[in-house]
Design a protein around this motif. Structure first.
Motif, short mmCIF file in Angstrom:
data_model
loop_
_atom_site.label_atom_id
_atom_site.label_comp_id
_atom_site.label_asym_id
_atom_site.label_seq_id
_atom_site.Cartn_x
_atom_site.Cartn_y
_atom_site.Cartn_z
N UNK A 1 1.86 18.08 4.48
CA UNK A 1 2.38 17.41 3.28
C UNK A 1 1.80 16.00 3.20
N UNK A 3 1.16 12.03 1.76
CA UNK A 3 2.08 10.94 1.46
C UNK A 3 2.45 10.89 -0.01
N UNK A 6 5.11 13.38 -0.69
CA UNK A 6 6.38 12.92 -0.12
C UNK A 6 6.99 11.81 -0.96
N UNK A 7 6.11 10.92 -1.41
CA UNK A 7 6.61 9.84 -2.28
C UNK A 7 7.29 10.43 -3.51
N UNK A 10 10.69 11.92 -2.64
CA UNK A 10 11.69 10.87 -2.40
C UNK A 10 12.09 10.21 -3.72
N UNK A 14 16.01 10.22 -5.04
CA UNK A 14 16.90 9.06 -5.11
C UNK A 14 16.83 8.32 -6.44
N UNK A 15 16.29 9.03 -7.43
CA UNK A 15 16.37 8.54 -8.81
C UNK A 15 15.81 7.13 -9.00
N UNK A 16 14.62 6.97 -8.52
CA UNK A 16 14.02 5.65 -8.67
C UNK A 16 13.44 5.50 -10.08
N UNK B 489 20.77 3.70 0.94
CA UNK B 489 20.11 3.33 -0.31
C UNK B 489 20.81 2.10 -0.86
N UNK B 517 15.28 -1.61 -5.33
CA UNK B 517 15.71 -0.45 -4.55
C UNK B 517 15.15 -0.50 -3.14
N UNK B 558 6.11 3.31 0.93
CA UNK B 558 6.92 4.34 1.58
C UNK B 558 6.25 4.64 2.91
N UNK B 585 1.67 8.52 7.79
CA UNK B 585 0.72 8.94 6.74
C UNK B 585 -0.28 7.84 6.37
#
Lengths: 351, 612
Positions: A1, A3, A6-7, A10, A14-16, B489, B517, B558, B585
């Motif tokens: 997977x 990055x 994955x970003x 995520x 988390x509703x960014x 969070x 955030x 990240x 990564x």
């Protein structure tokens, strides 16, 4: 997977939402007349260049990074046009970026050895220029053909301003406030031939059209460790014969002055000293101590329709964008625009 | 041969030490996060800043490994958060903050992070506390060696001996790090080596505890020193500055528990050295801070419904430095009264009042009121708190030449907070906390230039910070498997509501280096001596100056790490192996713009522990 995936996961998890990035301004700077060099905060590498088109009023921020894809560096201090190229002295990056003045696209970089903290550059001839180095008590010799440092000349402590008149280069040895000399370099031999004693803390040098050298001596500051002793000395402006080095006049200006701009054809000079002083360059008298009744961080002098136009930069609180203002002969504001952080130098581009 | 059973997922009811209110998390009025001993075990070789960044909702501003690393909590700066050791703030007297890169996390067994703790608890401070805890397992001697990327070598040793009523403990570490890590230069794909980031540090902590019946005493000493090269941003030259830090701290305490009273007496002494050298600009800065503190407290357990704790303390601090004129000092007298009132079985109320008198700027009064209301027994609780808080000016704010302002007063703020805590126990243990807060700071100290361009400290700034913090964790045991996961969070909106000077462009904009955030999370799995942990941290983009704009944004990042451990007990010798891959990564990221963090890097550790 990877990055990126994955970003994405995520970010969804988390509703960014709504954390958008402002896009860089991609406008071209063609037609710009004025570049303001914004020093930025030392240590933060947020120096930038603002371009301003007097005719259209167009202001573009951060034009160097837009043109080159990288920031100009840490503490952009001064700029000088040499052989049709603009030499940008980036103080805390210990380098000089050479750019096309029309586009600001980089054509070369001169890295200086030993982290010398360069301040000002002056052209000696077609092939050579000098740069003052604040930390190393030296002037670097630059090869303008190959964009490289070829030598070094020892001068006084903490050199700042430099001006070339004839075959002499004058260097202001500030000594971080404790200096009081000018080193005179023979530009043919690259050797210091003379040291001239002058007022305390010389920083800014200006050569005028009549071969005179104007030296702003900021004056010594108090030593904080001896608060009961007044060790400060008042600021002075010296006017020297650029060929003999003899003192023509000494103007007691008081305070701790900053930048000086001189237009000897017009017979006027302006000095930042808490307010803007206007000085008669024929009589060496202060004509008006409050030509403009506010302080500025930087001054510049342009010609507009044959008239001198004084520009001044306000650095605000030194962590936000500043402002540049133009004044007419009466000291009235006739133009203004927003700059970057700590506008410290004007460059006027003739077209 | 047998497997080590020391690995357990610790998520049960634990009394919170970071609060003077010694109640479980479920009954606390504010947000609390624990980084427990198991997570600390996975993180051998890291410093406190790295641990907090990866495992809490704190925003950590780091110039890179081994360099200046400070806490930002709820939008406020490092000087607004107290870092506590043995219940005593260790923030630097001149700067007001703690450089977390100087504190090896291996020195501590646990860390508690609290948000929104008012000044009524520990005095000066606005945004919260980080509480460093030591717990010692007796009768063992341990030796460990770590080796990692970019010349990182750490040697650890510790021992603890229990004899009758006495428990002696000692732990120390030495670290050398060339720190010439690889990073990706902005504007190109070029990978470069960082210059001038080398550092070495040593730390030694020793303690003697005694307990007999209702009496106990403790003497703890902590010494650490560090030599750092200070690298500049990557657009500057490598720089020439160096820094030397040394601190010696000593605390002695005695407790006596009688029928309805618990008496505590504590004495603390600290000497801190901070020397900074930058030869090209002729800067040679020497400083030595001294702090003495004595504290007496009494807790009265009046009934099951009422507990009162009174505290008196006196503090003396002085700073001797070639930067100041003379040797400024500060005397501080403090008194506080904390109550725990339980009028109903499901309702805890926590009133508190603290008075502080400082010899240099005057008095501060810090009242607070908290409550915890259990809605579903041991499952769901509502909590809330309000407090009035202050932060004392630092010595630099007051006495720095040509800019320090001896007439400064304290910063004052108010905070209100409401939240829930939810716990489920059973085969799966689950807990979560959610807090929503609003904070207002008045008379904030800001260094601004005067008409001559020189910076002066002034009580000029207001800050409003509003946000939310959520932490959730879950664990499950199945046969020999333990699995757990924790996620945090935070959302922070912190800004200046009112112009500080004509033309102030910062009004309404997010404060510099405060991400809206931040997320951190981990998953860990344990099985028969094997352990694996993957953790991640997301930090939203940050403005790097008071002026918003594309040229002044530090990009979001990240980052993931992976850690593996293996433990085995052979007779009485415990062998522990761990390996950590940081930045799994290979993310090219900067916490502070143009101060790059390392690309993927590794750390291996071997620790041998002899039990006796």
């Amino acid at each position: 997977m990877n990055a990126t995936l994955l970003k994405s996961i995520i970010a969804v998890m988390i509703f960014f939402a709504g954390c958008g990035t402002t896009n860089s301004d991609k406008k071209q700077i063609a037609g710009a007349n004025i570049y303001v060099l914004n020093e930025g905060n030392i240590g933060q590498a947020n120096a930038s260049i603002t371009s301003y088109n007097i005719e259209t009023g167009e202001v573009i921020q951060n034009v160097y990074e837009t043109a080159n894809g990288v920031p100009v560096g840490d503490a952009l201090h001064s700029a000088t046009l040499i052989n049709g190229k603009l030499y940008l002295v980036v103080n805390n990056s210990h380098k000089i970026e050479v750019v096309d003045p029309e586009t600001l696209v980089n054509v070369g970089t001169i890295s200086l050895a030993g982290q010398p903290s360069p301040r000002y550059i002056a052209q000696v001839n077609e092939e050579k220029a000098y740069v003052t180095n604040l930390y190393t008590a030296s002037v670097s010799v630059l090869d303008l053909k190959n964009f490289e440092e070829t030598g070094s000349i020892s001068v006084g402590q903490n050199p700042e301003g430099i001006a070339v008149i004839g075959q002499k280069a004058f260097v202001a040895n500030s000594g971080f406030g404790s200096g009081n000399t000018l080193s005179v370099i023979n530009t043919q031999t690259d050797e210091v031939t003379e040291t001239i004693t002058i007022g305390n803390n010389p920083i800014s040098l200006q050569a005028d059209a009549q071969g005179r050298l104007w030296v702003v001596c900021v004056g010594a500051y108090d030593d904080f460790s001896t608060p009961d002793v007044d060790e400060s000395t008042p600021g002075e402006v010296y006017v020297l014969d650029g060929h003999s080095g003899a003192v023509i006049s000494k103007i007691e200006v008081g305070g701790h002055p900053g930048e000086l701009v001189v237009d000897s054809e017009l017979g006027k000079a302006w000095l930042s000293n808490g307010s803007i002083f206007q000085i008669n360059t024929h009589t060496f008298e202060i004509e008006n101590k409050q030509f403009i009744n506010r302080s500025f961080y930087a001054l510049g002098l342009a010609r507009a329709d044959g008239e001198a136009q004084l520009w001044a930069a306000d650095a605000g609180n030194f962590s936000q964008n500043g402002m540049a203002y133009a004044f007419d002969a009466t000291g009235a504001v006739v133009d203004s625009f927003v700059t970057g952080i700590i506008p410290g130098h004007f460059y006027f581009h003739d077209r | 041969m047998e497997q080590v059973n020391a690995q357990t997922v610790d998520i049960g009811e634990v009394t919170v030490e970071a609060m003077r209110i010694r109640r479980p998390v479920f009954e606390q009025p504010v947000q609390i996060a624990r980084i427990d001993s198991l997570q600390m075990l996975f993180e051998k070789g890291r410093n406190l800043g790295e641990i907090l960044a990866r495992h809490s909702f704190l925003n950590i501003r780091s110039n890179g490994p081994g360099m200046a690393t400070v806490i930002s909590q709820r939008g406020f700066g490092g000087e607004h958060t107290r870092v506590l050791w043995e219940g005593i703030p260790i923030n630097h007297q001149m700067l007001g903050l703690v450089n977390l890169s100087l504190i090896p996390a291996g020195a501590f067994s646990e860390v508690e992070v609290t948000s929104g703790v008012g000044s009524s608890l520990y005095g000066s401070g606005i945004s919260g506390t980080v509480y460093l805890k030591n717990s010692t397992r007796p009768n063992r001697v341990s030796l460990g060696q770590s080796a990692g990327s970019f010349g990182n070598y750490i040697t650890n040793a510790s021992t603890s001996i229990q004899k009758g009523d006495f428990l002696f403990s000692l732990n120390g570490s030495m670290q050398q790090n060339a720190n010439d890590f690889r990073y990706r230069h902005p504007g190109s794909a070029e990978v470069r080596k960082r210059e001038r980031g080398a550092y070495d540090n040593e730390h030694l902590m020793g303690g003697l505890r005694w307990q007999r019946g209702n009496k106990s005493a403790k003497s703890m000493m902590w010494w650490n020193r560090a030599n750092h090269e200070i690298a500049e941003n990557i657009f500057a030259g490598p720089g020439a500055a160096t820094q030397f830090d040394e601190a010696f701290r000593w605390v002695n305490s005695f407790s006596l528990h009688t029928n309805n009273f618990l008496w505590d007496a504590k004495a603390y002494a600290a000497k801190t050295t901070l020397n900074y050298f930058n030869p090209p600009v002729n800067v040679e800065s020497y400083s030595q801070s001294t702090e003495l503190n004595s504290e007496l407290s009494a807790t009265w357990f009046a009934s099951k419904q009422l507990e009162l704790r009174g505290m008196l303390s006196a503090t003396m601090a002085e700073v001797e430095t070639n930067n100041y004129v003379g040797i400024p000092y500060r005397r501080q007298l403090s008194a506080s009264l904390h109550g725990t009132v339980i009028p109903l079985k499901n309702l805890n109320i926590y009133p508190a009042l603290r008075l502080d008198y400082y010899s240099d700027f005057g008095a501060a009064i810090s009242p607070s009121l908290g409550m915890s209301l259990s809605l579903v027994e041991k499952t769901l609780a509502l909590r809330a708190s309000v407090s009035r808080n202050f932060r004392a000016p630092t010595f630099n704010d007051l006495y720095w030449p040509e800019g320090g302002n001896a007439s400064l007063k304290s910063e004052n703020g108010t905070k209100s907070e409401i939240g829930i805590v939810h716990e489920v126990t059973g085969r799966i243990v689950f807990s979560q906390q959610l807090s929503v807060y609003a904070m207002h700071l008045d008379d904030g100290i800001k260094w601004l230039p005067n008409s001559t361009g020189r910076f002066h400290a002034q009580n000029i700034q207001q800050i409003i910070s509003r946000g939310a913090e959520w932490t959730g964790q879950a664990s499950v045991r199945f046969a020999k498997w333990n699995a757990s996961s924790r996620h945090s969070l935070s959302y922070t909106r912190a800004y200046i509501p009112k112009a500080r000077f004509a033309g102030d462009q910062a009004v309404g904009r997010q404060l510099p280096y405060v991400p809206e955030f931040k997320y951190s999370g981990l998953i860990q799995v344990l099985h028969s001596g094997f352990g694996m942990m993957i953790n991640g941290e997301f930090v939203d983009e940050r403005f790097t100056s008071e002026q918003a704009g594309s040229a002044a944004i530090a990009e979001a990042y990240l980052v993931f790490d992976a850690s593996f451990t293996y433990q085995k007990l052979i007779n009485k010798t415990e062998i522990s192996l761990s390996a950590t891959v940081s930045n799994l990564f290979n993310e090219a990221y900067h916490v502070v713009r143009f101060y790059p963090m390392p690309l993927r890097n590794f750390l291996l550790n071997l620790t041998l522990t002899q039990h006796f």
